[in-house]
Each structure stands twice: as structure tokens, then as C-alpha cells.
Design an enzyme around this catalytic site. Sequence first.
Site, PDB file in Angstrom:
ATOM      1  N   GLU A  57       0.645  -1.285   0.109  1.00 60.97           N
ATOM      2  CA  GLU A  57       0.209  -0.050   0.034  1.00 60.97           C
ATOM      3  C   GLU A  57       0.763   1.224  -0.231  1.00 60.97           C
ATOM      4  OE1 GLU A  57      -2.728   0.391   3.314  1.00 60.97           O
ATOM      5  OE2 GLU A  57      -3.112  -1.685   3.158  1.00 60.97           O
ATOM      6  N   CYS A  59       2.944   8.293   1.586  1.00 55.13           N
ATOM      7  CA  CYS A  59       3.442   7.584   2.576  1.00 55.13           C
ATOM      8  C   CYS A  59       3.549   6.345   2.035  1.00 55.13           C
ATOM      9  CB  CYS A  59       2.215   7.682   3.338  1.00 55.13           C
ATOM     10  SG  CYS A  59       2.192   6.219   4.861  1.00 55.13           S
ATOM     11  N   CYS A  91       5.329  -6.803   8.356  1.00 53.91           N
ATOM     12  CA  CYS A  91       5.967  -6.267   9.159  1.00 53.91           C
ATOM     13  C   CYS A  91       6.372  -7.257  10.395  1.00 53.91           C
ATOM     14  CB  CYS A  91       5.517  -4.785   9.696  1.00 53.91           C
ATOM     15  SG  CYS A  91       6.517  -4.009  10.935  1.00 53.91           S
ATOM     16  N   CYS A 108       3.378  -4.285  16.814  1.00 53.30           N
ATOM     17  CA  CYS A 108       2.825  -3.269  17.448  1.00 53.30           C
ATOM     18  C   CYS A 108       1.409  -3.903  17.729  1.00 53.30           C
ATOM     19  CB  CYS A 108       3.078  -2.006  17.126  1.00 53.30           C
ATOM     20  SG  CYS A 108       4.821  -1.613  16.762  1.00 53.30           S
ATOM     21  N   CYS A 161      -1.673  -2.312  15.528  1.00 55.77           N
ATOM     22  CA  CYS A 161      -1.199  -2.099  13.873  1.00 55.77           C
ATOM     23  C   CYS A 161      -1.689  -3.198  12.987  1.00 55.77           C
ATOM     24  CB  CYS A 161       0.366  -1.830  13.616  1.00 55.77           C
ATOM     25  SG  CYS A 161       0.762  -1.638  12.001  1.00 55.77           S
ATOM     26  N   GLY A 196       5.641  -1.738   7.401  1.00 57.77           N
ATOM     27  CA  GLY A 196       7.044  -2.227   7.529  1.00 57.77           C
ATOM     28  C   GLY A 196       7.931  -1.232   8.370  1.00 57.77           C
ATOM     29  N   GLU A 197       8.949  -1.695   8.635  1.00 56.58           N
ATOM     30  CA  GLU A 197       9.938  -0.974   9.735  1.00 56.58           C
ATOM     31  C   GLU A 197      11.173  -0.371   8.907  1.00 56.58           C
ATOM     32  OE1 GLU A 197      10.137   0.721  12.579  1.00 56.58           O
ATOM     33  OE2 GLU A 197      12.373   0.875  11.904  1.00 56.58           O
ATOM     34  N   SER A 204      10.033   6.961   9.826  1.00 58.07           N
ATOM     35  CA  SER A 204       9.217   6.844  10.899  1.00 58.07           C
ATOM     36  C   SER A 204       9.778   5.363  11.686  1.00 58.07           C
ATOM     37  CB  SER A 204       7.809   6.781  10.924  1.00 58.07           C
ATOM     38  OG  SER A 204       7.161   6.327  12.056  1.00 58.07           O
ATOM     39  N   SER A 208       8.190   6.403  16.697  1.00 56.39           N
ATOM     40  CA  SER A 208       6.770   6.117  17.178  1.00 56.39           C
ATOM     41  C   SER A 208       6.765   5.725  18.717  1.00 56.39           C
ATOM     42  CB  SER A 208       6.463   4.673  16.472  1.00 56.39           C
ATOM     43  OG  SER A 208       6.248   5.043  15.087  1.00 56.39           O
ATOM     44  N   LEU A 209       6.421   6.667  19.434  1.00 58.81           N
ATOM     45  CA  LEU A 209       6.622   6.545  20.955  1.00 58.81           C
ATOM     46  C   LEU A 209       5.325   6.133  21.618  1.00 58.81           C
ATOM     47  CD1 LEU A 209       8.590   7.485  23.092  1.00 58.81           C
ATOM     48  CD2 LEU A 209       7.168   9.857  23.074  1.00 58.81           C
ATOM     49  N   HIS A 210       4.353   6.314  21.691  1.00 61.13           N
ATOM     50  CA  HIS A 210       3.062   5.807  21.779  1.00 61.13           C
ATOM     51  C   HIS A 210       2.825   5.754  23.214  1.00 61.13           C
ATOM     52  CE1 HIS A 210       2.503   5.638  17.599  1.00 61.13           C
ATOM     53  NE2 HIS A 210       3.165   4.499  17.229  1.00 61.13           N
ATOM     54  N   ASN A 268      -6.441   4.563  14.889  1.00 57.30           N
ATOM     55  CA  ASN A 268      -7.299   4.144  13.763  1.00 57.30           C
ATOM     56  C   ASN A 268      -7.692   2.863  14.191  1.00 57.30           C
ATOM     57  OD1 ASN A 268      -8.710   4.161  11.412  1.00 57.30           O
ATOM     58  ND2 ASN A 268      -6.844   5.333  10.488  1.00 57.30           N
ATOM     59  N   CYS A 286      -2.741   2.069   8.800  1.00 56.47           N
ATOM     60  CA  CYS A 286      -1.730   1.201   8.258  1.00 56.47           C
ATOM     61  C   CYS A 286      -2.011  -0.241   7.559  1.00 56.47           C
ATOM     62  CB  CYS A 286      -0.536   1.200   9.080  1.00 56.47           C
ATOM     63  SG  CYS A 286      -0.124   2.923   9.538  1.00 56.47           S
TER      64      CYS A 286
HETATM   65  N1  SAH Z   1       7.763   0.660  11.459  1.00 55.75           N
HETATM   66  C1  SAH Z   1       7.751   2.303  11.364  1.00 55.75           C
HETATM   67  C2  SAH Z   1       6.636   2.913  10.337  1.00 55.75           C
HETATM   68  C3  SAH Z   1       5.267   2.556   9.938  1.00 55.75           C
HETATM   69  S1  SAH Z   1       3.668   2.971  11.214  1.00 55.75           S
HETATM   70  C4  SAH Z   1       7.097   2.773  12.911  1.00 55.75           C
HETATM   71  O1  SAH Z   1       6.781   1.948  13.884  1.00 55.75           O
HETATM   72  O2  SAH Z   1       7.119   4.070  13.166  1.00 55.75           O
HETATM   73  C5  SAH Z   1       3.644   4.477  10.915  1.00 55.75           C
HETATM   74  C6  SAH Z   1       2.947   5.167  12.222  1.00 55.75           C
HETATM   75  O3  SAH Z   1       1.462   4.628  12.197  1.00 55.75           O
HETATM   76  C7  SAH Z   1       3.649   4.540  13.295  1.00 55.75           C
HETATM   77  O4  SAH Z   1       3.660   5.512  14.212  1.00 55.75           O
HETATM   78  C8  SAH Z   1       2.642   3.495  13.816  1.00 55.75           C
HETATM   79  O5  SAH Z   1       2.715   3.302  15.230  1.00 55.75           O
HETATM   80  C9  SAH Z   1       1.335   4.073  13.445  1.00 55.75           C
HETATM   81  N2  SAH Z   1       0.193   3.296  13.588  1.00 55.75           N
HETATM   82  C10 SAH Z   1       0.140   2.074  13.226  1.00 55.75           C
HETATM   83  N3  SAH Z   1      -1.136   1.512  13.267  1.00 55.75           N
HETATM   84  C11 SAH Z   1      -1.789   2.549  13.934  1.00 55.75           C
HETATM   85  C12 SAH Z   1      -3.288   2.835  14.132  1.00 55.75           C
HETATM   86  N4  SAH Z   1      -4.058   1.512  13.899  1.00 55.75           N
HETATM   87  N5  SAH Z   1      -3.612   3.900  14.629  1.00 55.75           N
HETATM   88  C13 SAH Z   1      -2.783   4.936  14.465  1.00 55.75           C
HETATM   89  N6  SAH Z   1      -1.439   4.718  14.264  1.00 55.75           N
HETATM   90  C14 SAH Z   1      -1.054   3.867  13.766  1.00 55.75           C
END
Ligand code: SAH
Length: 348
Positions: A91, A104, A111, A115, A118, A158-159, A190, A213-215, A289, A332
Amino acid sequence: MEDIRGLKKSELSERLRELSEPAYRAGQIYDWVHVKRISGISEMTNISKKLRDRLSQEFYITVLSIEEVQSSKQDGTKKYLFSLADGNVIEAVLMPYHFGNSVCISSQVGCRMGCRFCASTLGGLVRNLSAAEMLSEVYAIEEDTGQRVSHVVLMGTGEPLDNFDEVVRFIELISDPEGAGLSQRNITLSTCGIVPRIYELSELGLKITLALSLHAATQEKRLLTMPVAGSYELSKVLEACRYYAERTGRRLTFEYAVVKDVNDSMEDARRLSELAVSMHAHINLIPVNPVEECGFSEPPRKRLEAFYNELSERGANVTIRREMGRDIDSACGQLRRRYIKNAGICAD
Ligand code: SAH
């Protein structure tokens, strides 16, 4: 056989020298591939038939086919599902902003970071994408829309730091002034925080923005949703990010997907603001999301606003990410996942 889109100009020159071709030939061919954007070697009309035949024995050009496009009626976001030569699908998303077109892109098929919120990671990692395939995501979108892409974010499936060499090659290629010429300042990578690779990236002298991606603002909380935190502790990740910022002079971005009852308390906001202020980082809040399989939901608007206000009042630089294309499968990996499920490729 090799994709000619993935060769740097210096490498192409070297290959042509081996074929006893004059030096200017590399420039001509590079221009066909990256500026004129041909889809086949036979289209290089100022190159002799003999050389084209010779090149065709060694090289091909990746052309992605558009499997599906979803267009948002709300904001012009377009989500593309491309199929690759080996039948895998990936995608990419086009987001039109007032400052230009941002794309994007995916850096891997699937991946392996796991997480928990995701969709991209649900089926695991299939394979890395090549630099040529990543470049082709951007080229295909420019061709489809007839418009230039001005910004690229490596935030699709992907990472990126798990596919380090090809991602760096992609960045070098797309920012080459003799090719697509995208400014490195308009590229964001990212990562979920792979510490050794952040240090490695810091030494390359690239001018790209690093987004973490801190979260979660503590190690304990981060571990609950991000398995990678088990390998790289938050304090070490932040240390690496600080090093990146110092070494490159680029301001960091922290991505924070706000999840209802998981990381949306005022205490979370206070901790997050401390981290961001001390590191001069910009916070990008993303209302999570919802992904069916993951079971997380976004906080009510009021709570999100309170979270934002708390950060802002504490001096953090923060924005709530515009919710692009919520009327399409925008989270994603959701479009790819639905496609794979419908095709019966993936049983889970
Ligand atoms: N692997 C990389 C880049 C891909 S994800 C990373 O972890 O940064 C891009 C961003 O979208 C990341 O911050 C990821 O944590 C976030 N993401 C993934 N799933 C999501 C969701 N369901 N809602 C909001 N953000 C999400």
C-alpha cells in the site's frame, strides 16, 4: 537480472564503463529512467539498439500495477494497492496538503515488529522491498496523478530501519538532483526505535526528519503495546534519538497514537510533555485508527482535546494529525489486509 531503477548514477557509470561505453552514456540512461520515467529499456531512443539489447540482458525496470485505488471524498486522499512482480501487494497513500503532495510509502511487505494496534504486522513479515520498488511507489503515483510528489514519509507498512540498506539507497536515489530531486528535508523516516540502526543513520549525513513511534511515555507502558520495547529500552531509544538530533541538526518528531483508556490520561500527557520539551521534539498526536482484530478504540474528542491542551500548556510543540481519508481503509495495512483475506491468501 537487476532493476535499473535501483542503481545510483555512479554505479551505472561503472557498469557502462565495463561495457566500454563513453561516460556521458550513464547520464543519458539515468535521465531516461528517473526523469523521463520510461517503463522499458527499449524506449531509450537515443541509445543504440545494440546497447539496449545488451542492457536488457542485465536489467529490467519495475513497473507496479495498480490493483485498487480508493479515493476519499472528504479530503482528496488516495490510497493505492500495488501488486509487485512476485504477486505480493503493498500500500501507499497520497495526501494532498496545502504545501504539496505527500506520499506515505511502504518499506516492507508486512512487518515483524508486532505493535498491537497495527494492521500491517498481523500477518508478519513477508519480505523487504528493494529501493527500486520503493521508488516505483512514488513514480507510479506521480504518473497516475500527473502531479509532482513533494514530500515522502516512510510510514506505510514495514519498519524502515529493519530494511536499512535499501531504505538508505531509496533516500539517496529519490533525493538525487539529477533524478527525482526531492529535498531530503521533505523526507520523514518513522521508526519504532531500533537503537543501533538509529546510530548508524545518524552517521550518514542525511538531512531527513526522524520520527519516533513513541506511543507511551514510560518503558512499562510502551511494553504493553510495542514488543520492540523488550529489545530496546525507552531510555536507550531516546538517547539514540537525541544523538540523531545533535548530529544532524534536525528536530525530532514523536508520534503518539492516542488509545482510549490505554495512554490518554493526564498523567500520560504530563510525562509525554516532559520528554518532548526536554528533547525539543514535535509531538504528532494520532487518534488511534481502530483495527478490527486489535480491539483498541480512540478516545472521545473531548478527552483528546484535553490531552492536547495539557501538552500545549506545558510548552510542548504539538499537533493533532489531520484524520486523512477516514472514509476509506486508511489505517496502516488495512487495505492490503482486506485484499489478502478476500483472495484467500492469508488464513488468519
Ligand atoms: N514501523 C514504523 C513505520 C510504520 S507505521 C514505525 O513504527 O514508526 C507508521 C505510524 O503509524 C507509526 O507511528 C505506527 O505506530 C502508527 N500506527 C500503526 N497502526 C496505527 C493505528 N491503528 N492507528 C494509529 N496509528 C497507527
